[in-house]
Motif scaffolding. Structure first.
Motif, PDB file in Angstrom:
ATOM      1  N   LEU A 178       2.759   7.166  -4.802  1.00  0.00           N
ATOM      2  CA  LEU A 178       2.597   6.193  -3.728  1.00  0.00           C
ATOM      3  C   LEU A 178       2.175   6.869  -2.429  1.00  0.00           C
ATOM      4  N   ASP A 179       1.144   6.317  -1.777  1.00  0.00           N
ATOM      5  CA  ASP A 179       0.744   6.774  -0.443  1.00  0.00           C
ATOM      6  C   ASP A 179       1.726   6.152   0.552  1.00  0.00           C
ATOM      7  N   ILE A 180       2.823   6.843   0.785  1.00  0.00           N
ATOM      8  CA  ILE A 180       3.915   6.271   1.570  1.00  0.00           C
ATOM      9  C   ILE A 180       3.551   6.162   3.045  1.00  0.00           C
ATOM     10  N   GLY A 181       2.775   7.130   3.576  1.00  0.00           N
ATOM     11  CA  GLY A 181       2.420   7.104   4.994  1.00  0.00           C
ATOM     12  C   GLY A 181       1.660   5.847   5.378  1.00  0.00           C
ATOM     13  N   LYS A 182       0.633   5.523   4.602  1.00  0.00           N
ATOM     14  CA  LYS A 182      -0.175   4.332   4.874  1.00  0.00           C
ATOM     15  C   LYS A 182       0.674   3.065   4.692  1.00  0.00           C
ATOM     16  N   THR A 183       1.558   3.079   3.713  1.00  0.00           N
ATOM     17  CA  THR A 183       2.424   1.925   3.454  1.00  0.00           C
ATOM     18  C   THR A 183       3.368   1.667   4.621  1.00  0.00           C
ATOM     19  N   LEU A 184       3.944   2.720   5.179  1.00  0.00           N
ATOM     20  CA  LEU A 184       4.862   2.572   6.313  1.00  0.00           C
ATOM     21  C   LEU A 184       4.157   1.960   7.514  1.00  0.00           C
ATOM     22  N   ARG A 185       2.947   2.411   7.771  1.00  0.00           N
ATOM     23  CA  ARG A 185       2.185   1.887   8.914  1.00  0.00           C
ATOM     24  C   ARG A 185       1.895   0.396   8.728  1.00  0.00           C
ATOM     25  N   ARG A 186       1.561   0.022   7.514  1.00  0.00           N
ATOM     26  CA  ARG A 186       1.274  -1.382   7.221  1.00  0.00           C
ATOM     27  C   ARG A 186       2.532  -2.239   7.409  1.00  0.00           C
ATOM     28  N   ILE A 187       3.677  -1.731   6.952  1.00  0.00           N
ATOM     29  CA  ILE A 187       4.933  -2.490   7.080  1.00  0.00           C
ATOM     30  C   ILE A 187       5.273  -2.702   8.553  1.00  0.00           C
ATOM     31  N   TYR A 188       5.106  -1.654   9.349  1.00  0.00           N
ATOM     32  CA  TYR A 188       5.454  -1.794  10.763  1.00  0.00           C
ATOM     33  C   TYR A 188       4.504  -2.749  11.479  1.00  0.00           C
ATOM     34  N   ARG A 189       3.276  -2.828  11.031  1.00  0.00           N
ATOM     35  CA  ARG A 189       2.308  -3.736  11.656  1.00  0.00           C
ATOM     36  C   ARG A 189       2.616  -5.192  11.362  1.00  0.00           C
ATOM     37  N   GLY A 190       3.056  -5.463  10.105  1.00  0.00           N
ATOM     38  CA  GLY A 190       3.207  -6.882   9.767  1.00  0.00           C
ATOM     39  C   GLY A 190       4.232  -7.214   8.710  1.00  0.00           C
ATOM     40  N   GLY A 191       5.146  -6.279   8.421  1.00  0.00           N
ATOM     41  CA  GLY A 191       6.180  -6.570   7.436  1.00  0.00           C
ATOM     42  C   GLY A 191       5.657  -6.583   6.011  1.00  0.00           C
ATOM     43  N   VAL A 192       6.478  -7.074   5.111  1.00  0.00           N
ATOM     44  CA  VAL A 192       6.174  -7.067   3.678  1.00  0.00           C
ATOM     45  C   VAL A 192       6.090  -8.507   3.169  1.00  0.00           C
ATOM     46  N   HIS A 193       5.099  -8.776   2.348  1.00  0.00           N
ATOM     47  CA  HIS A 193       4.988 -10.113   1.758  1.00  0.00           C
ATOM     48  C   HIS A 193       6.220 -10.382   0.881  1.00  0.00           C
ATOM     49  N   PRO A 194       6.838 -11.550   1.009  1.00  0.00           N
ATOM     50  CA  PRO A 194       8.068 -11.836   0.247  1.00  0.00           C
ATOM     51  C   PRO A 194       7.950 -11.648  -1.261  1.00  0.00           C
ATOM     52  N   SER A 195       6.754 -11.807  -1.823  1.00  0.00           N
ATOM     53  CA  SER A 195       6.590 -11.704  -3.278  1.00  0.00           C
ATOM     54  C   SER A 195       6.805 -10.287  -3.798  1.00  0.00           C
ATOM     55  N   ARG A 208      -1.726  -7.045  -3.120  1.00  0.00           N
ATOM     56  CA  ARG A 208      -2.957  -6.302  -3.441  1.00  0.00           C
ATOM     57  C   ARG A 208      -2.948  -4.928  -2.776  1.00  0.00           C
ATOM     58  N   LYS A 209      -2.602  -4.896  -1.481  1.00  0.00           N
ATOM     59  CA  LYS A 209      -2.554  -3.623  -0.754  1.00  0.00           C
ATOM     60  C   LYS A 209      -1.462  -2.712  -1.303  1.00  0.00           C
ATOM     61  N   TRP A 210      -0.348  -3.316  -1.702  1.00  0.00           N
ATOM     62  CA  TRP A 210       0.775  -2.547  -2.241  1.00  0.00           C
ATOM     63  C   TRP A 210       0.377  -1.852  -3.544  1.00  0.00           C
ATOM     64  N   HIS A 211      -0.213  -2.602  -4.453  1.00  0.00           N
ATOM     65  CA  HIS A 211      -0.618  -2.018  -5.742  1.00  0.00           C
ATOM     66  C   HIS A 211      -1.744  -1.004  -5.573  1.00  0.00           C
ATOM     67  N   ALA A 212      -2.590  -1.216  -4.574  1.00  0.00           N
ATOM     68  CA  ALA A 212      -3.695  -0.280  -4.324  1.00  0.00           C
ATOM     69  C   ALA A 212      -3.190   1.032  -3.727  1.00  0.00           C
ATOM     70  N   ALA A 213      -1.956   1.037  -3.215  1.00  0.00           N
ATOM     71  CA  ALA A 213      -1.408   2.251  -2.595  1.00  0.00           C
ATOM     72  C   ALA A 213      -0.935   3.273  -3.628  1.00  0.00           C
ATOM     73  N   PHE A 214      -0.928   2.894  -4.921  1.00  0.00           N
ATOM     74  CA  PHE A 214      -0.514   3.802  -5.995  1.00  0.00           C
ATOM     75  C   PHE A 214      -1.730   4.412  -6.683  1.00  0.00           C
ATOM     76  N   THR A 215      -1.581   5.674  -7.081  1.00  0.00           N
ATOM     77  CA  THR A 215      -2.611   6.297  -7.913  1.00  0.00           C
ATOM     78  C   THR A 215      -2.435   5.801  -9.343  1.00  0.00           C
ATOM     79  N   THR A 216      -3.343   6.182 -10.216  1.00  0.00           N
ATOM     80  CA  THR A 216      -3.234   5.744 -11.614  1.00  0.00           C
ATOM     81  C   THR A 216      -1.974   6.296 -12.272  1.00  0.00           C
ATOM     82  N   GLU A 217      -1.483   7.454 -11.799  1.00  0.00           N
ATOM     83  CA  GLU A 217      -0.250   8.026 -12.364  1.00  0.00           C
ATOM     84  C   GLU A 217       1.001   7.364 -11.797  1.00  0.00           C
ATOM     85  N   GLY A 218       0.870   6.789 -10.579  1.00  0.00           N
ATOM     86  CA  GLY A 218       2.027   6.124  -9.985  1.00  0.00           C
ATOM     87  C   GLY A 218       2.496   6.723  -8.680  1.00  0.00           C
TER      88      GLY A 218
END
Length: 442
Positions: free
Chosen positions: A50-67, A38-48
């Motif tokens: 990606l908010d990479i900065g916010k995504t990187l912070r999330r990954i470092y906090r808790g990794g990526v869901h296997p799905s 859900r958070k991953w898909h929400a990180a994209f705008t309607t055009e596609g």
């Protein structure tokens, strides 16, 4: 205060029931920390975009869901530009799949088993280019033993000759490639054999095809033992074989120097030398002790750096470790550095005309930028500081118990399956900061 204990991620990578000594993963899927679908898909705008900065912070906090791990990794490894649109990425994906299909057909013409769902574990050609008659061809896997059942393929000699057009292969590049194919096969049947995923012949063959193809297109490095450990997760995470290949190819752009061998040296020796320099700065007493034991070349850390700690962590934890390392090292210019020349002229500014920001970079990359290492020479990969962190944690034990290199190896081998990926990355970041501070003073 109640803390979310998290959900173990092992269930996403099923272990064969007879493998009872496999380390249990420490990686837990935690709501609010792990990057969810859900958070991953929400990180994209309607055009596609990606908010990479916010995504990187999330990954470092808790990794990526296997799905969603496969598609996230494609960005972390520079397969796609976060500033690209859904449509642009789809075009790139289709172009790459076509390129992969072209290369695969090229290899199939040279060796008919490529793409057949089968592979070999015995030599098919001699070093002087002579076909070896009646080779053993892998067609099934014995799930009880994890070993190959190797019947004779009666059509093999004629198909090899048909592919080569002549009985003797004269092209040295083709001979060299054919010589590697059985070694790839031997490594494939040993790789991640505890996973149920590789009980299927088609998955083993997919891993062999990707490695065989990479060995063909990388003229300088070809194939080296250890590449199967690096490629295997891509095969598991990405359904399309071509997408898995390109993800592996991007990873190899970072690591191929490790596999570049000459008569006098092995590529990873440069990293071992850097590890020695770092340890000398941050823990001179340990470095001196290791030198006294004859380990000044740090060859005991060879495996750690060669295959990015795949053997030191459980399968699930090694994936968690990788994505945290890549998130820390992330540079938004990766796509432009890695993309094909005809596409590298693509706009370098984002959807709103903003150039690269330090906030779009990983934490480790930001530290290098602030310290000016990006302007002088290529910064050291975080993996070296990770290895230094492991040594630092074992420093007291190594100083008091290691009386020879065998003891050093044993003490480090005891870490297998007992390391915490998040803690290891935190330790690497602290050592990096300490190293930069001390190196400046010296």
């Amino acid at each position: 205060m109640w803390r979310d204990p998290g959900v173990p991620a092992d269930s996403f990578y099923e272990i064969r029931p007879e493998c009872t000594d496999v380390p249990i993963s420490r990686f837990k899927i935690k709501a609010g920390k792990t990057l969810s679908a859900r958070k991953w898909h929400a990180a994209f705008t309607t055009e596609g975009y990606l908010d990479i900065g916010k995504t990187l912070r999330r990954i470092y906090r808790g990794g990526v869901h296997p799905s969603i791990r496969g598609e996230v990794w494609e960005f972390l490894l520079g397969c796609y530009d976060p500033k690209s649109t859904f449509e642009e990425r789809d075009q790139i994906r289709q172009r790459r799949r076509m390129q992969y299909a072209t290369w695969k057909e090229e290899c199939r013409q040279l060796f008919p088993l490529v793409g057949s769902g089968r592979f070999i574990t015995a030599p098919v050609i001699s070093e002087d280019g002579q076909p070896i008659q009646e080779p053993l061809v892998l067609s099934e896997t014995n799930s009880a033993e994890g070993l190959a059942v190797l019947p004779q393929d009666n059509n093999w000699p004629s198909s090899l000759n048909a592919a080569s057009n002549v009985e003797t292969v004269a092209d040295k590049r083709v001979v060299q490639w054919l010589l590697t194919l059985h070694q790839i096969g031997l490594d494939v049947v040993r790789t991640d054999r505890t996973l149920v995923f590789y009980e299927k012949q088609e998955n083993l063959a997919k891993l062999w095809d990707v490695l065989a193809l990479y060995a063909w297109i990388d003229k300088d490095v070809g194939y080296g033992q250890g590449m199967s450990d690096l490629c295997s997760p891509m095969i598991i995470l990405l359904d399309d074989e071509a997408d898995a290949f390109w993800c592996f190819e991007r990873l190899m752009r970072r690591l191929r120097g490790n596999f570049r061998c000459t008569n006098n040296s092995v590529g990873v020796e440069a990293q071992l030398s850097n590890l020695a320099s770092i340890t000398q700065v941050i823990d001179p007493k340990l470095h001196k002790h290791l030198e006294h034991l004859g380990g000044g070349g740090y060859l005991f850390a060879f495996r750690m750096l060669m295959v990015l700690f795949r053997r030191e962590f459980s399968f699930c934890d090694s994936l968690f470790l990788w994505e945290m390392m890549w998130a820390l090292e992330y540079d938004p210019d990766l796509f432009l550095m890695y993309e094909e020349p005809q596409s590298a002229t693509k706009k370098t500014e984002g959807p709103k005309g903003k150039a690269k920001s330090i906030h779009q970079c990983g934490k480790y990359e930001r530290a290098n930028m602030r310290n000016g290492t990006k302007n002088s020479e290529a910064p050291l990969p975080i993996s070296i500081f990770l290895a230094a962190s492991v040594l630092k944690d074992k420093s007291a034990e190594l100083l008091h118990e290691a009386r020879g290199l065998d003891d050093v190896v044993k003490i480090l081998n005891d870490t297998t399956g007992n390391l915490d990926a998040k803690k290891a990355c935190s330790g690497a970041m602290k050592l990096h900061k300490k190293y930069l501070r001390k190196a400046k003073k010296q």
